[in-house]
Motif scaffolding. Structure first.
Motif, PDB file in Angstrom:
ATOM      1  N   PRO A 181       0.462  14.952 -43.382  1.00  0.00           N
ATOM      2  CA  PRO A 181      -0.134  14.544 -44.166  1.00  0.00           C
ATOM      3  C   PRO A 181       1.104  12.688 -44.157  1.00  0.00           C
ATOM      4  N   ALA A 182       0.389  11.756 -44.493  1.00  0.00           N
ATOM      5  CA  ALA A 182       1.251  10.828 -45.175  1.00  0.00           C
ATOM      6  C   ALA A 182       0.626  10.491 -47.058  1.00  0.00           C
ATOM      7  N   PRO A 183       0.442  10.952 -46.873  1.00  0.00           N
ATOM      8  CA  PRO A 183      -0.262  10.276 -48.454  1.00  0.00           C
ATOM      9  C   PRO A 183      -0.009   9.093 -48.743  1.00  0.00           C
ATOM     10  N   ALA A 184       1.254   8.660 -48.720  1.00  0.00           N
ATOM     11  CA  ALA A 184       0.893   6.848 -49.142  1.00  0.00           C
ATOM     12  C   ALA A 184       1.572   6.566 -47.835  1.00  0.00           C
ATOM     13  N   PRO A 185       0.963   6.055 -47.187  1.00  0.00           N
ATOM     14  CA  PRO A 185       1.055   5.453 -45.498  1.00  0.00           C
ATOM     15  C   PRO A 185       2.231   4.848 -45.904  1.00  0.00           C
ATOM     16  N   GLU A 186       1.907   3.520 -46.814  1.00  0.00           N
ATOM     17  CA  GLU A 186       2.464   2.189 -46.280  1.00  0.00           C
ATOM     18  C   GLU A 186       4.055   2.439 -46.767  1.00  0.00           C
ATOM     19  N   ARG A 187       4.736   3.900 -47.395  1.00  0.00           N
ATOM     20  CA  ARG A 187       6.003   3.694 -47.423  1.00  0.00           C
ATOM     21  C   ARG A 187       6.601   4.085 -45.646  1.00  0.00           C
ATOM     22  N   LEU A 188       5.701   3.832 -44.243  1.00  0.00           N
ATOM     23  CA  LEU A 188       6.771   4.708 -43.760  1.00  0.00           C
ATOM     24  C   LEU A 188       6.628   3.352 -43.351  1.00  0.00           C
ATOM     25  N   PHE A 189       6.578   1.657 -44.380  1.00  0.00           N
ATOM     26  CA  PHE A 189       6.821   1.161 -43.305  1.00  0.00           C
ATOM     27  C   PHE A 189       7.294  -0.148 -43.954  1.00  0.00           C
ATOM     28  N   ARG A 190       8.221  -0.585 -43.307  1.00  0.00           N
ATOM     29  CA  ARG A 190       9.060  -2.148 -44.276  1.00  0.00           C
ATOM     30  C   ARG A 190       7.860  -3.341 -44.065  1.00  0.00           C
ATOM     31  N   THR A 191       7.379  -3.745 -42.763  1.00  0.00           N
ATOM     32  CA  THR A 191       6.407  -4.994 -42.461  1.00  0.00           C
ATOM     33  C   THR A 191       6.063  -5.296 -44.214  1.00  0.00           C
ATOM     34  N   PRO A 192       5.578  -5.905 -44.802  1.00  0.00           N
ATOM     35  CA  PRO A 192       5.021  -6.807 -45.972  1.00  0.00           C
ATOM     36  C   PRO A 192       3.349  -6.594 -45.243  1.00  0.00           C
ATOM     37  N   TRP A 193       3.223  -6.972 -44.703  1.00  0.00           N
ATOM     38  CA  TRP A 193       1.635  -6.970 -44.318  1.00  0.00           C
ATOM     39  C   TRP A 193       1.172  -5.524 -43.831  1.00  0.00           C
ATOM     40  N   LEU A 194       1.800  -4.973 -43.010  1.00  0.00           N
ATOM     41  CA  LEU A 194       0.810  -3.694 -42.950  1.00  0.00           C
ATOM     42  C   LEU A 194       1.607  -2.788 -44.201  1.00  0.00           C
ATOM     43  N   ARG A 195       2.280  -3.107 -45.145  1.00  0.00           N
ATOM     44  CA  ARG A 195       2.478  -2.016 -46.639  1.00  0.00           C
ATOM     45  C   ARG A 195       1.213  -2.983 -47.759  1.00  0.00           C
ATOM     46  N   ARG A 196       0.795  -4.395 -47.416  1.00  0.00           N
ATOM     47  CA  ARG A 196       0.148  -3.806 -47.907  1.00  0.00           C
ATOM     48  C   ARG A 196      -1.170  -3.474 -47.585  1.00  0.00           C
ATOM     49  N   GLN A 197      -2.205  -3.820 -46.548  1.00  0.00           N
ATOM     50  CA  GLN A 197      -2.721  -3.156 -45.835  1.00  0.00           C
ATOM     51  C   GLN A 197      -3.393  -1.853 -45.588  1.00  0.00           C
ATOM     52  N   LEU A 198      -2.073  -1.031 -46.328  1.00  0.00           N
ATOM     53  CA  LEU A 198      -2.020   0.241 -45.763  1.00  0.00           C
ATOM     54  C   LEU A 198      -1.920   1.190 -48.048  1.00  0.00           C
ATOM     55  N   GLN A 199      -2.013  -0.100 -48.666  1.00  0.00           N
ATOM     56  CA  GLN A 199      -2.152   0.814 -49.704  1.00  0.00           C
ATOM     57  C   GLN A 199      -3.543   1.028 -50.398  1.00  0.00           C
ATOM     58  N   GLY A 200      -2.650   2.019 -50.733  1.00  0.00           N
ATOM     59  CA  GLY A 200      -4.418   3.121 -51.147  1.00  0.00           C
ATOM     60  C   GLY A 200      -5.246   3.839 -50.194  1.00  0.00           C
ATOM     61  N   THR A 201      -4.903   3.964 -48.502  1.00  0.00           N
ATOM     62  CA  THR A 201      -5.137   4.939 -47.965  1.00  0.00           C
ATOM     63  C   THR A 201      -5.270   6.213 -48.102  1.00  0.00           C
ATOM     64  N   ALA A 202      -6.038   6.843 -48.156  1.00  0.00           N
ATOM     65  CA  ALA A 202      -6.015   8.083 -47.860  1.00  0.00           C
ATOM     66  C   ALA A 202      -6.323   9.080 -46.805  1.00  0.00           C
ATOM     67  N   GLY A 203      -5.762  10.211 -47.024  1.00  0.00           N
ATOM     68  CA  GLY A 203      -6.396  10.708 -45.533  1.00  0.00           C
ATOM     69  C   GLY A 203      -5.296  10.173 -44.296  1.00  0.00           C
ATOM     70  N   ALA A 204      -4.695   9.929 -43.782  1.00  0.00           N
ATOM     71  CA  ALA A 204      -4.215   9.326 -43.055  1.00  0.00           C
ATOM     72  C   ALA A 204      -2.642   9.909 -42.844  1.00  0.00           C
ATOM     73  N   LEU A 205      -3.019  10.548 -41.378  1.00  0.00           N
ATOM     74  CA  LEU A 205      -1.859  11.228 -40.860  1.00  0.00           C
ATOM     75  C   LEU A 205      -0.852  10.258 -40.066  1.00  0.00           C
ATOM     76  N   THR A 206       0.347  10.982 -39.741  1.00  0.00           N
ATOM     77  CA  THR A 206       1.566  10.075 -38.980  1.00  0.00           C
ATOM     78  C   THR A 206       2.370  11.384 -38.338  1.00  0.00           C
ATOM     79  N   ARG A 207       2.879  10.388 -37.346  1.00  0.00           N
ATOM     80  CA  ARG A 207       4.058  11.420 -35.926  1.00  0.00           C
ATOM     81  C   ARG A 207       4.780  10.506 -35.830  1.00  0.00           C
ATOM     82  N   ARG A 208       6.115  10.999 -35.601  1.00  0.00           N
ATOM     83  CA  ARG A 208       7.021  10.184 -34.298  1.00  0.00           C
ATOM     84  C   ARG A 208       6.957  10.731 -32.553  1.00  0.00           C
ATOM     85  N   ARG A 209       6.633  10.173 -31.745  1.00  0.00           N
ATOM     86  CA  ARG A 209       6.937  10.099 -30.795  1.00  0.00           C
ATOM     87  C   ARG A 209       7.926   8.712 -29.905  1.00  0.00           C
ATOM     88  N   GLU A 210       9.155   9.900 -29.564  1.00  0.00           N
ATOM     89  CA  GLU A 210      10.736   8.570 -29.495  1.00  0.00           C
ATOM     90  C   GLU A 210      10.735   7.739 -30.184  1.00  0.00           C
TER      91      GLU A 210
END
Length: 174
Positions: free
Chosen positions: A96-125
């Motif tokens: 789970p990624a309860p605050a997906p905007e925190r996963l990124f440094r890019t301001p545009w991505l952080r703004r777009q993901l603000q308040g998104t619920a139900g996101a999941l994340t994983r790392r691949r290489e």
């Protein structure tokens, strides 16, 4: 001895120390656990990642100290950080990624993901995958990046999966 941040959901949770000893590398992770449950510490490098193991409670903190050979640590490349991940998601890699905007440094991505619920994340290489819940009756998640998305069923739900390289540029999911 080198020190790196130990992150949970993109936020500092503790510290990862790394010590070289001949052909081996010692990793020590210390943090406060984000919540109840089993949590694993990971070493994340520029080219890969290494699961260090399950953090063990030690007073108000949790800790793990493990030694790995150069054969195990070599594929990481330069170490970037440590991460705390749920051990319950180890079989699926998705967490789970309860605050997906925190996963990124890019301001545009952080703004777009603000308040998104139900996101999941994983790392691949060296890539981060982000799965956003998909409902055909609602707005398309990250609409400007629609051509990079892949519709997938994860568990019981439908998700649009996006993949980002180390510069946080979108790339096509594998």
């Amino acid at each position: 001895m080198d020190k790196f941040p130990l992150l949970w959901a993109g936020e500092p949770a503790g510290e990862l120390t790394v010590e070289q000893e001949a052909l081996y590398t010692w990793f020590t992770a210390r943090c406060r656990l984000p919540e109840e449950g089993l949590w694993c510490a990971w070493a994340v490098g520029e080219r890969g990642e290494l699961r260090l193991g399950v953090l063990e409670p030690a007073g108000e903190q949790a800790v793990i100290r493990r030694r790995f050979s150069r054969r195990m640590t070599g594929p990481l490349g330069d170490l970037l950080r440590g991460e705390v991940r749920s051990a319950a998601s180890a079989g699926t890699d998705w967490e789970p990624a309860p605050a997906p905007e925190r996963l990124f440094r890019t301001p545009w991505l952080r703004r777009q993901l603000q308040g998104t619920a139900g996101a999941l994340t994983r790392r691949r290489e060296a890539r981060r995958e982000l799965a956003l819940p998909y409902d055909p009756g609602r707005a398309f998640p990250l609409e400007r990046l629609f051509c990079f998305a892949r519709l997938r069923r994860l568990g019981e739900g439908l998700y649009m999966v996006y993949c980002f390289d180390e510069r946080e540029w979108p790339v096509f999911p594998a």
